[in-house]
Design a protein around this motif. Structure first.
Motif, PDB file in Angstrom:
ATOM      1  N   ARG A 184      13.537  29.209  38.565  1.00 36.49           N
ATOM      2  CA  ARG A 184      13.870  28.710  37.232  1.00 36.49           C
ATOM      3  C   ARG A 184      12.589  28.783  36.397  1.00 36.49           C
ATOM      4  NH1 ARG A 184      17.756  25.490  35.567  1.00 36.49           N
ATOM      5  NH2 ARG A 184      16.330  23.818  34.930  1.00 36.49           N
ATOM      6  N   VAL A 185      12.642  29.621  35.371  1.00 37.14           N
ATOM      7  CA  VAL A 185      11.448  29.969  34.611  1.00 37.14           C
ATOM      8  C   VAL A 185      11.689  29.687  33.125  1.00 37.14           C
ATOM      9  CG1 VAL A 185       9.801  31.797  34.087  1.00 37.14           C
ATOM     10  CG2 VAL A 185      11.020  31.814  36.281  1.00 37.14           C
ATOM     11  N   ALA A 186      10.774  28.939  32.491  1.00 39.23           N
ATOM     12  CA  ALA A 186      10.873  28.686  31.059  1.00 39.23           C
ATOM     13  C   ALA A 186      10.163  29.803  30.307  1.00 39.23           C
ATOM     14  CB  ALA A 186      10.260  27.337  30.707  1.00 39.23           C
ATOM     15  N   VAL A 187      10.896  30.448  29.400  1.00 37.71           N
ATOM     16  CA  VAL A 187      10.378  31.594  28.643  1.00 37.71           C
ATOM     17  C   VAL A 187      10.407  31.234  27.156  1.00 37.71           C
ATOM     18  CG1 VAL A 187      10.682  34.044  28.128  1.00 37.71           C
ATOM     19  CG2 VAL A 187      11.288  33.157  30.403  1.00 37.71           C
ATOM     20  N   ARG A 188       9.246  31.307  26.518  1.00 39.37           N
ATOM     21  CA  ARG A 188       9.187  31.005  25.084  1.00 39.37           C
ATOM     22  C   ARG A 188      10.077  31.961  24.302  1.00 39.37           C
ATOM     23  NH1 ARG A 188       4.343  30.134  27.434  1.00 39.37           N
ATOM     24  NH2 ARG A 188       3.351  28.092  27.065  1.00 39.37           N
ATOM     25  N   HIS A 237      11.318  22.974  25.482  1.00 38.14           N
ATOM     26  CA  HIS A 237      10.151  23.275  24.648  1.00 38.14           C
ATOM     27  C   HIS A 237       8.921  23.399  25.554  1.00 38.14           C
ATOM     28  CE1 HIS A 237      12.660  21.989  21.283  1.00 38.14           C
ATOM     29  NE2 HIS A 237      11.769  22.548  20.483  1.00 38.14           N
ATOM     30  N   LEU A 238       8.045  24.316  25.190  1.00 42.63           N
ATOM     31  CA  LEU A 238       6.766  24.506  25.890  1.00 42.63           C
ATOM     32  C   LEU A 238       5.631  24.448  24.881  1.00 42.63           C
ATOM     33  CD1 LEU A 238       7.497  27.539  28.266  1.00 42.63           C
ATOM     34  CD2 LEU A 238       7.449  25.121  28.877  1.00 42.63           C
ATOM     35  N   ARG A 239       4.438  24.129  25.375  1.00 39.67           N
ATOM     36  CA  ARG A 239       3.263  24.181  24.499  1.00 39.67           C
ATOM     37  C   ARG A 239       3.065  25.595  23.991  1.00 39.67           C
ATOM     38  NH1 ARG A 239      -1.699  20.353  26.669  1.00 39.67           N
ATOM     39  NH2 ARG A 239      -0.549  18.382  26.597  1.00 39.67           N
ATOM     40  N   ASN A 240       2.716  25.689  22.731  1.00 38.73           N
ATOM     41  CA  ASN A 240       2.423  26.984  22.146  1.00 38.73           C
ATOM     42  C   ASN A 240       1.064  27.437  22.639  1.00 38.73           C
ATOM     43  OD1 ASN A 240       2.550  29.264  20.601  1.00 38.73           O
ATOM     44  ND2 ASN A 240       2.172  28.243  18.653  1.00 38.73           N
ATOM     45  N   SER A 241       1.028  28.587  23.287  1.00 36.34           N
ATOM     46  CA  SER A 241      -0.249  29.080  23.828  1.00 36.34           C
ATOM     47  C   SER A 241      -0.243  30.581  23.861  1.00 36.34           C
ATOM     48  CB  SER A 241      -0.492  28.516  25.227  1.00 36.34           C
ATOM     49  OG  SER A 241       0.540  28.914  26.119  1.00 36.34           O
ATOM     50  N   ASN A 282       4.006  35.201  42.773  1.00 33.25           N
ATOM     51  CA  ASN A 282       2.579  35.341  42.462  1.00 33.25           C
ATOM     52  C   ASN A 282       2.379  35.807  41.027  1.00 33.25           C
ATOM     53  OD1 ASN A 282       1.768  34.540  45.006  1.00 33.25           O
ATOM     54  ND2 ASN A 282       1.634  36.627  45.814  1.00 33.25           N
ATOM     55  N   ASP A 283       3.170  36.808  40.618  1.00 33.49           N
ATOM     56  CA  ASP A 283       3.023  37.331  39.257  1.00 33.49           C
ATOM     57  C   ASP A 283       3.499  36.327  38.213  1.00 33.49           C
ATOM     58  OD1 ASP A 283       1.930  39.606  40.268  1.00 33.49           O
ATOM     59  OD2 ASP A 283       3.640  40.903  39.876  1.00 33.49           O
ATOM     60  N   LEU A 284       4.552  35.568  38.537  1.00 30.83           N
ATOM     61  CA  LEU A 284       5.018  34.542  37.609  1.00 30.83           C
ATOM     62  C   LEU A 284       3.959  33.471  37.388  1.00 30.83           C
ATOM     63  CD1 LEU A 284       8.740  34.049  38.721  1.00 30.83           C
ATOM     64  CD2 LEU A 284       7.983  34.742  36.436  1.00 30.83           C
ATOM     65  N   ARG A 285       3.274  33.097  38.456  1.00 30.95           N
ATOM     66  CA  ARG A 285       2.294  32.008  38.366  1.00 30.95           C
ATOM     67  C   ARG A 285       1.117  32.363  37.461  1.00 30.95           C
ATOM     68  NH1 ARG A 285       4.795  27.369  40.166  1.00 30.95           N
ATOM     69  NH2 ARG A 285       5.808  27.722  42.178  1.00 30.95           N
ATOM     70  N   ILE A 286       0.807  33.626  37.312  1.00 34.31           N
ATOM     71  CA  ILE A 286      -0.321  34.029  36.467  1.00 34.31           C
ATOM     72  C   ILE A 286       0.150  34.601  35.126  1.00 34.31           C
ATOM     73  CG2 ILE A 286      -1.848  34.435  38.434  1.00 34.31           C
ATOM     74  CD1 ILE A 286      -1.337  37.422  38.128  1.00 34.31           C
ATOM     75  N   SER A 287       1.442  34.510  34.881  1.00 38.73           N
ATOM     76  CA  SER A 287       2.019  35.053  33.650  1.00 38.73           C
ATOM     77  C   SER A 287       2.106  33.971  32.577  1.00 38.73           C
ATOM     78  CB  SER A 287       3.428  35.592  33.933  1.00 38.73           C
ATOM     79  OG  SER A 287       4.347  34.515  34.057  1.00 38.73           O
ATOM     80  N   PRO A 288       2.500  34.326  31.343  1.00 34.92           N
ATOM     81  CA  PRO A 288       2.718  33.307  30.298  1.00 34.92           C
ATOM     82  C   PRO A 288       3.974  32.484  30.539  1.00 34.92           C
ATOM     83  CG  PRO A 288       2.424  35.522  29.359  1.00 34.92           C
ATOM     84  CD  PRO A 288       2.662  35.696  30.814  1.00 34.92           C
ATOM     85  N   TYR A 289       4.782  32.888  31.519  1.00 37.07           N
ATOM     86  CA  TYR A 289       6.039  32.196  31.778  1.00 37.07           C
ATOM     87  C   TYR A 289       5.791  30.993  32.689  1.00 37.07           C
ATOM     88  CZ  TYR A 289       7.228  36.919  30.340  1.00 37.07           C
ATOM     89  OH  TYR A 289       7.277  38.110  29.668  1.00 37.07           O
ATOM     90  N   LYS A 290       6.577  29.943  32.513  1.00 37.70           N
ATOM     91  CA  LYS A 290       6.360  28.672  33.212  1.00 37.70           C
ATOM     92  C   LYS A 290       7.386  28.488  34.323  1.00 37.70           C
ATOM     93  CE  LYS A 290       4.637  24.460  33.693  1.00 37.70           C
ATOM     94  NZ  LYS A 290       3.264  24.214  34.150  1.00 37.70           N
ATOM     95  N   VAL A 291       6.938  28.514  35.573  1.00 37.07           N
ATOM     96  CA  VAL A 291       7.834  28.276  36.701  1.00 37.07           C
ATOM     97  C   VAL A 291       8.132  26.787  36.797  1.00 37.07           C
ATOM     98  CG1 VAL A 291       8.142  28.467  39.197  1.00 37.07           C
ATOM     99  CG2 VAL A 291       6.933  30.271  37.953  1.00 37.07           C
ATOM    100  N   ARG A 292       9.409  26.443  36.719  1.00 42.21           N
ATOM    101  CA  ARG A 292       9.810  25.034  36.767  1.00 42.21           C
ATOM    102  C   ARG A 292      10.351  24.635  38.139  1.00 42.21           C
ATOM    103  NH1 ARG A 292      10.542  23.114  31.356  1.00 42.21           N
ATOM    104  NH2 ARG A 292      12.111  21.597  31.971  1.00 42.21           N
ATOM    105  N   GLU A 293      10.903  25.596  38.842  1.00 40.73           N
ATOM    106  CA  GLU A 293      11.505  25.265  40.144  1.00 40.73           C
ATOM    107  C   GLU A 293      11.710  26.553  40.939  1.00 40.73           C
ATOM    108  OE1 GLU A 293      15.479  22.914  41.891  1.00 40.73           O
ATOM    109  OE2 GLU A 293      15.338  23.494  39.778  1.00 40.73           O
TER     110      GLU A 293
END
Length: 209
Positions: A173-177, A205-209, A152-163
């Motif tokens: 598996r989380v993509a972290v800028r 790579h992730l979108r800069n946001s 739940n916290d990952l989904r609302i964070s700046p981090y991107k859940v990939r799997e």
């Protein structure tokens, strides 16, 4: 870490006319060579009556995949200048298709090079671009009791859940800028009382946001 790069936010079309020939360019964002081929095939279906549907694409932040197709125009007069324009502008994960309807006046090799390159360049001028920044895929492993809150916290964070992988434990598996890498372990430790395992994986790579 690889460098940031630019990629289209969405698909943009623009048409120019040169000596009665119509050059209709479409530029789109793609994440793989397969997606690029699908985009090109879609344009060819849409404009199947055109004289030519020439294309070029660049895939990957390191631009490791580069393809160009003249689609019947004289060799090197269409796909190559299109590709060179994409590379010169510093864009990647991008595909361009220029559809030509011949107007009866031959442009010559130099004229074709300028026409196809200009068609892509003018369309890029109108294309909204977003910056893609380096990120690292981190695998976070926790027990099932902690998994729900962490997700739940990952989904609302700046981090991107990939799997999310479920087994004896749950792995995220989380993509972290890149800019957030130093803070991520502490953030996870606070949520899990230090009971999570974190492993560092591949670069994306992730979108800069």
């Amino acid at each position: 870490m690889p460098d940031p790069y630019l990629t289209p936010r969405n698909t943009t079309e623009h048409e120019i006319d040169i000596k009665r020939s119509r050059f209709l360019c479409a530029i789109g964002q793609v994440a793989s060579e397969e997606e690029a081929r699908e985009f090109i095939a879609g344009r060819k279906r849409l404009y199947g009556d055109a004289t030519h549907n020439c294309s070029a694409y660049v895939i990957g932040g390191d631009r490791h995949i580069q393809r160009a197709d003249d689609d019947g125009e004289p060799g090197g007069t269409a796909g190559t200048p299109m590709l060179e324009t994409l590379l010169r502008r510093g864009v990647a994960d991008v595909v361009a298709v220029v559809t030509r309807y011949f107007g009866g006046v031959k442009l010559g090799a130099g004229g074709l090079v300028r026409a196809y390159g200009s068609s892509v360049g003018k369309t890029l001028d109108l294309t909204p671009l977003v910056e893609m920044v380096p990120a690292r895929v981190m695998t976070v492993t926790v027990d099932h009791v902690q998994a729900g809150r962490l997700e739940n916290d990952l989904r609302i964070s700046p981090y991107k859940v990939r799997e999310v992988r479920y087994g004896a434990e749950v792995g995220f598996r989380v993509a972290v800028r890149e800019r957030d890498l130093a803070d991520f372990p502490g953030w996870v430790a606070t949520l899990t009382a230090g009971r999570a395992r974190i492993e560092q994986g591949e670069t994306v790579h992730l979108r800069n946001s």
